[in-house]
Design a protein around this motif. Structure first.
Motif, mmCIF file in Angstrom:
data_model
loop_
_atom_site.group_PDB
_atom_site.id
_atom_site.type_symbol
_atom_site.label_atom_id
_atom_site.label_comp_id
_atom_site.label_asym_id
_atom_site.label_seq_id
_atom_site.Cartn_x
_atom_site.Cartn_y
_atom_site.Cartn_z
ATOM 1 N N ASP A 5 12.324 8.914 -4.229
ATOM 2 C CA ASP A 5 11.267 8.065 -5.296
ATOM 3 C C ASP A 5 9.847 7.994 -4.525
ATOM 4 O O ASP A 5 9.697 8.081 -3.277
ATOM 5 C CB ASP A 5 12.024 6.677 -5.257
ATOM 6 C CG ASP A 5 12.728 6.577 -6.334
ATOM 7 O OD1 ASP A 5 12.682 7.057 -7.286
ATOM 8 O OD2 ASP A 5 13.624 5.502 -6.311
ATOM 9 N N GLY A 6 8.946 7.489 -5.583
ATOM 10 C CA GLY A 6 7.550 7.474 -5.042
ATOM 11 C C GLY A 6 6.638 8.414 -5.449
ATOM 12 O O GLY A 6 7.238 9.457 -6.005
ATOM 13 N N PRO A 7 5.461 8.242 -5.202
ATOM 14 C CA PRO A 7 4.452 9.352 -5.771
ATOM 15 C C PRO A 7 4.273 10.250 -4.272
ATOM 16 O O PRO A 7 3.792 9.792 -3.293
ATOM 17 C CB PRO A 7 3.192 8.411 -5.804
ATOM 18 C CG PRO A 7 3.281 7.143 -5.113
ATOM 19 C CD PRO A 7 4.983 7.139 -4.800
ATOM 20 N N THR A 33 -0.677 5.188 6.243
ATOM 21 C CA THR A 33 -0.142 4.020 5.525
ATOM 22 C C THR A 33 0.820 3.295 6.007
ATOM 23 O O THR A 33 0.785 1.995 6.208
ATOM 24 C CB THR A 33 0.002 4.409 4.225
ATOM 25 O OG1 THR A 33 1.054 5.549 4.346
ATOM 26 C CG2 THR A 33 -1.087 4.949 3.170
ATOM 27 N N SER A 34 2.006 3.993 6.375
ATOM 28 C CA SER A 34 3.074 3.095 6.798
ATOM 29 C C SER A 34 3.571 3.357 8.295
ATOM 30 O O SER A 34 4.473 2.530 8.629
ATOM 31 C CB SER A 34 4.242 3.844 5.973
ATOM 32 O OG SER A 34 4.410 5.211 6.090
ATOM 33 N N LEU A 53 0.755 -1.103 -0.062
ATOM 34 C CA LEU A 53 0.012 0.062 0.085
ATOM 35 C C LEU A 53 0.830 1.352 -0.003
ATOM 36 O O LEU A 53 0.527 2.369 -0.838
ATOM 37 C CB LEU A 53 -0.836 -0.088 1.322
ATOM 38 C CG LEU A 53 -1.924 1.173 1.431
ATOM 39 C CD1 LEU A 53 -2.832 1.461 0.329
ATOM 40 C CD2 LEU A 53 -2.558 1.135 2.805
ATOM 41 N N SER A 54 1.772 1.285 0.855
ATOM 42 C CA SER A 54 2.770 2.591 0.929
ATOM 43 C C SER A 54 3.787 2.591 -0.182
ATOM 44 O O SER A 54 4.521 3.450 -0.383
ATOM 45 C CB SER A 54 3.259 2.629 2.273
ATOM 46 O OG SER A 54 3.989 1.459 2.590
ATOM 47 N N ARG A 55 4.033 1.589 -0.881
ATOM 48 C CA ARG A 55 5.143 1.647 -1.932
ATOM 49 C C ARG A 55 4.512 1.345 -3.212
ATOM 50 O O ARG A 55 5.013 -0.115 -3.638
ATOM 51 C CB ARG A 55 6.211 0.590 -1.617
ATOM 52 C CG ARG A 55 6.757 1.386 -0.287
ATOM 53 C CD ARG A 55 8.259 0.975 -0.121
ATOM 54 N NE ARG A 55 8.453 -0.315 -0.050
ATOM 55 C CZ ARG A 55 9.499 -1.032 0.165
ATOM 56 N NH1 ARG A 55 10.557 -0.273 0.763
ATOM 57 N NH2 ARG A 55 9.813 -2.310 0.129
ATOM 58 N N PRO A 56 3.671 1.908 -4.114
ATOM 59 C CA PRO A 56 3.385 1.253 -5.350
ATOM 60 C C PRO A 56 4.508 1.207 -6.419
ATOM 61 O O PRO A 56 5.293 1.964 -6.237
ATOM 62 C CB PRO A 56 2.791 2.517 -6.026
ATOM 63 C CG PRO A 56 2.528 3.633 -4.821
ATOM 64 C CD PRO A 56 3.470 3.133 -3.866
ATOM 65 N N LEU A 82 9.743 -2.896 -5.836
ATOM 66 C CA LEU A 82 9.711 -2.079 -4.608
ATOM 67 C C LEU A 82 9.398 -0.606 -4.375
ATOM 68 O O LEU A 82 9.665 0.018 -3.382
ATOM 69 C CB LEU A 82 11.315 -2.263 -4.075
ATOM 70 C CG LEU A 82 11.851 -3.593 -3.560
ATOM 71 C CD1 LEU A 82 13.139 -3.782 -3.296
ATOM 72 C CD2 LEU A 82 10.899 -4.127 -2.384
ATOM 73 N N GLY A 83 9.155 -0.051 -5.615
ATOM 74 C CA GLY A 83 8.938 1.248 -5.828
ATOM 75 C C GLY A 83 10.003 2.285 -6.016
ATOM 76 O O GLY A 83 10.070 3.427 -5.704
ATOM 77 N N GLY A 135 1.271 11.308 0.029
ATOM 78 C CA GLY A 135 1.760 10.231 -0.682
ATOM 79 C C GLY A 135 2.751 9.328 0.232
ATOM 80 O O GLY A 135 2.910 9.255 1.418
ATOM 81 N N GLU A 136 3.831 8.837 -0.713
ATOM 82 C CA GLU A 136 4.880 8.161 0.153
ATOM 83 C C GLU A 136 6.322 8.577 -0.677
ATOM 84 O O GLU A 136 6.514 8.475 -1.733
ATOM 85 C CB GLU A 136 4.563 6.777 -0.182
ATOM 86 C CG GLU A 136 3.324 6.057 0.375
ATOM 87 C CD GLU A 136 2.239 6.391 -0.767
ATOM 88 O OE1 GLU A 136 2.339 6.285 -1.679
ATOM 89 O OE2 GLU A 136 1.066 6.507 -0.126
ATOM 90 N N THR A 196 9.256 6.211 -1.165
ATOM 91 C CA THR A 196 9.392 4.881 -1.170
ATOM 92 C C THR A 196 10.735 4.624 -0.739
ATOM 93 O O THR A 196 11.059 3.489 -0.082
ATOM 94 C CB THR A 196 9.434 4.249 -2.403
ATOM 95 O OG1 THR A 196 9.975 4.892 -3.409
ATOM 96 C CG2 THR A 196 7.590 4.065 -2.809
#
Lengths: 391, 291
Positions: B211-213, B131-132, A55-58, A322-323, B157-158, B160
């Motif tokens: 990295d990440g959205p 989320t995390s 969930l936290s790492r698309p 792993l995103g 967002g996250e 990553t």
């Protein structure tokens, strides 16, 4: 952790407090699978997995987005080497000329397609105008060399690799550093984990650690390659602690030895390796495993080429899942293990718990200490934890 | 699916209860997230001689908020003592900033701290859905840092590669109090500002490394930056309200358009380009869209 485990751990702490010595047999030796019935250390690589998208790492899409594998070697030097795949061909056994020919052809073909890998070798191929070297060569310098650097400069290597044996190697490193402005890698497998800080102080651009060699040392008896990688990275991090240097310019860690498949490369990178030293003999064995062609130079080169292209795809896939858009963003928190021993040796979180075994023990110790009103400072707490996990 | 928002009053107007605008924007986005809420509001008139430290003291699973006023000469000693205690989580280090956060809805935060009446030049707000990391008051946004005062971050967002960024910051000696990826943004930006003082460059550096959205808003004592990741995977929008005789003009930023609607910031509505930070300074006097 259930109540029974907590009770046993508390009992261990009490015993430790009373006697000052840790319990002879840890409560979880059987769970930890320290040794199998033949008293041979088990392969902990098999107990370590990378956790994929959640969930936290698309995930990224490796077909659409760029997943970078590039690594720069050379700290703040004017001459740097950039590898497009974080691999250097390097093995324990000196590479034979005929094997080198095949590797040379394969590395040149890979470099032409933008897949630059490195090669560490003592001997080198006689290049002509038509088969000029297109990949970076790290010329291996024997530890007992008495001559200057002139011989090594003749072949115009992009980098040099020294083997560190003892204090005399330091003098050699200092001399080479004065004369050579390209990347200098130092193999510390013989002396690991000593001298790393000194070697980095003297301007080495990377440390090479061979897990096969190190695990044969008395100090690492019974320990696995993941402990070696973890400790090597820790030693480099300790050198950089408190420094404000840009981490793009940091010294790299090259892990050689038993890391010889895409899965292990990813796990080693997550544990701290920046580049993997891919054994030459293993490379050729891998790439010829299913070959029906006779092993001439060009057919081996073909197989090596295909093997490397495949490996590149595989090691890009896992960071993407792993995103990450960069292979070098991998860290121990991307791994999970089902083995308590792997958790201790590599500081890897346990599956389903997301904490390392040491963190769990630390929590139990803290709770117990606070419940009983015992005063322990953080270093004493760490000492108790280390005794319990028998690190 | 968190909700973020921010308001920057034009002409350094500090007398308007900016908390009221943030409240409206947060309420309109409450559907996005319900775990915890927080605001950071900046007012140059507050607290000139002392640094204000807000922290939670954890005790048997309870989080007790504490506010301490610290003179500059005692700052290092106080930080040392507080960072040695594993039960302390410092949530705000400020000269001009008022950072308030807790678990619950925005109306719960207002009932506790009367956020609607807080005046200021600019401010940011956040609605969190976890989320995390766990739903606790210390994991609520905005995040501040003890690296430098008056930095606050809200984030949707996250990140990553949070672990990698976190360990490189810890190697440099920075202390992080939570396991939340948003705290890493605050510390990273503060570190960059200490190096070169350029907020835009600091954000470009983070976009390059993270990295990440994600979409985040960084607030400093005189600016706001609205930033989206390089792929533009998370929403972020800004608009302008020209004001009238009852209230001054202002810029507003949010996750959803509905939040801009709720405060009438429906002029010059735009979304920042992916990977290109939009910086708003509180000395802006014109209605031109900032570069």
């Amino acid at each position: 952790m259930n109540d029974a485990d907590k009770f046993i751990i508390r009992k261990a702490i009490l015993e430790l407090a009373k006697t000052g010595t840790p319990r002879f047999t840890s409560i979880d030796d059987e769970v930890r699978n320290l040794y199998n019935i033949n008293s041979k250390a088990i392969n902990l690589w098999d107990f370590v997995t990378a956790i994929g998208a959640q969930l936290s790492r698309p995930p990224y899409d490796p077909y659409r987005e760029t997943i970078s594998l590039d690594i720069s070697i050379g700290r703040k030097r004017s001459r740097k080497v950039i590898l497009n795949i974080p691999l250097i061909i390097y093995g324990n056994i000196a590479i034979h000329y005929s094997s080198l020919e095949s590797v040379h052809v394969a590395l040149n073909r890979l470099a032409e397609k933008g897949n630059v890998l490195g090669l560490i070798s003592e001997i080198e191929i006689n290049t002509t105008k038509d088969n000029k070297r297109k990949y970076p060569l790290f010329k291996k310098v024997p530890f007992d060399i008495n001559d200057g650097l002139e011989d090594y400069k003749k072949s115009h290597p992009e980098g040099l690799m020294l083997q560190y044996k003892d204090e005399t190697s330091l003098k050699m490193l200092q001399n080479f550093r004065k004369e050579f402005d390209g990347p200098l890698l130092v193999d510390v497998s013989e002396v690991f984990p000593l001298y790393i800080k000194t070697i980095l102080e003297e301007g080495a651009d990377g440390i090479i650690v061979d897990t096969d060699k190190v695990t044969k040392n008395e100090r690492y008896k019974g320990k696995h390659a993941i402990a070696v990688i973890h400790d090597a990275k820790k030693a480099i991090n300790d050198y950089y602690k408190g420094r404000e240097e840009n981490d793009d310019d940091n010294a790299i860690l090259v892990i050689a030895g038993d890391v010889n498949s895409a899965g292990k490369i990813v796990k080693a990178a997550a544990l701290g390796a920046n580049v993997v030293g891919y054994s030459t003999s293993m490379l050729i064995a891998h790439s010829n495993m299913y070959s029906e062609k006779p092993s001439d130079v060009s057919s081996i080169a073909d197989n090596v080429y295909r093997h490397m292209v495949g490996t590149k795809g595989e090691i890009k896939g896992i960071p993407a899942a792993l995103g990450y858009s960069d292979f070098h963003n991998l860290s121990p928190s991307d791994l999970r293990t089902s083995s308590i021993d792997a958790s201790i040796q590599g500081d890897i979180p346990l599956e389903g718990i997301d904490r390392t075994y040491k963190e769990m023990i630390e929590q139990v110790v803290n709770e117990y200490v606070s419940e009983k009103g015992i005063k322990l400072n953080s270093s004493e707490t760490q000492e108790v934890v280390r005794s319990i996990v028998r690190e | 699916m968190c909700g973020i928002c921010a308001v920057m009053m034009e002409n350094r107007n500090k007398d308007f209860p900016i908390g009221c605008l943030l409240y409206k924007m947060m309420e309109s986005q409450q559907i996005r997230a319900q775990d915890s809420t927080g605001v950071a509001i900046f007012n140059k008139e507050t607290n000139k001689e002392f640094y204000k430290l807000d922290y939670f003291r954890k005790n048997n699973g309870k989080y007790n908020p504490v506010t301490e006023k610290v003179p500059p000469e005692r700052l290092d000693k106080t930080f040392y003592e507080l960072t040695q205690d594993p039960n302390i989580v410092i949530t705000s280090f400020a000269k001009e900033m008022n950072l308030l956060k807790d678990i619950g809805l925005v109306r719960d935060l207002d009932a506790k701290y009367k956020i609607r009446s807080i005046q200021g030049t600019h401010g940011i707000g956040h609605l969190r859905i976890a989320t995390s990391s766990r739903v606790t008051p210390d994991n609520a946004h905005p995040f501040s840092t003890i690296v430098m005062p008056d930095i606050a971050v809200v984030h949707n967002g996250e990140i990553t590669n949070y672990s990698k960024l976190r360990s490189s910051l810890e190697l440099q000696g920075y202390h992080l109090f939570t396991r939340c990826d948003s705290e890493v943004i605050a510390v990273f930006i503060a570190d960059q500002l200490l190096r070169h003082g350029d907020l835009e460059k600091a954000n470009y550096e983070l976009i390059k490394k993270a990295d990440g959205p994600f979409t985040y808003i960084v607030a400093t004592s005189n600016s706001l930056a609205l930033v989206r990741d390089k792929f533009g995977a998370r929403k972020g929008i800004f608009g302008y309200n020209p004001g009238n005789r009852n209230y001054p003009p202002f810029w507003a930023m949010a996750t959803d358009l509905s939040a801009l609607d709720s405060v009438g910031a429906t002029f010059y509505v735009e979304t920042p380009q992916p990977g290109k930070p939009k910086i708003f300074y509180n000395e802006m006097k014109t209605r031109s869209i900032p570069n």
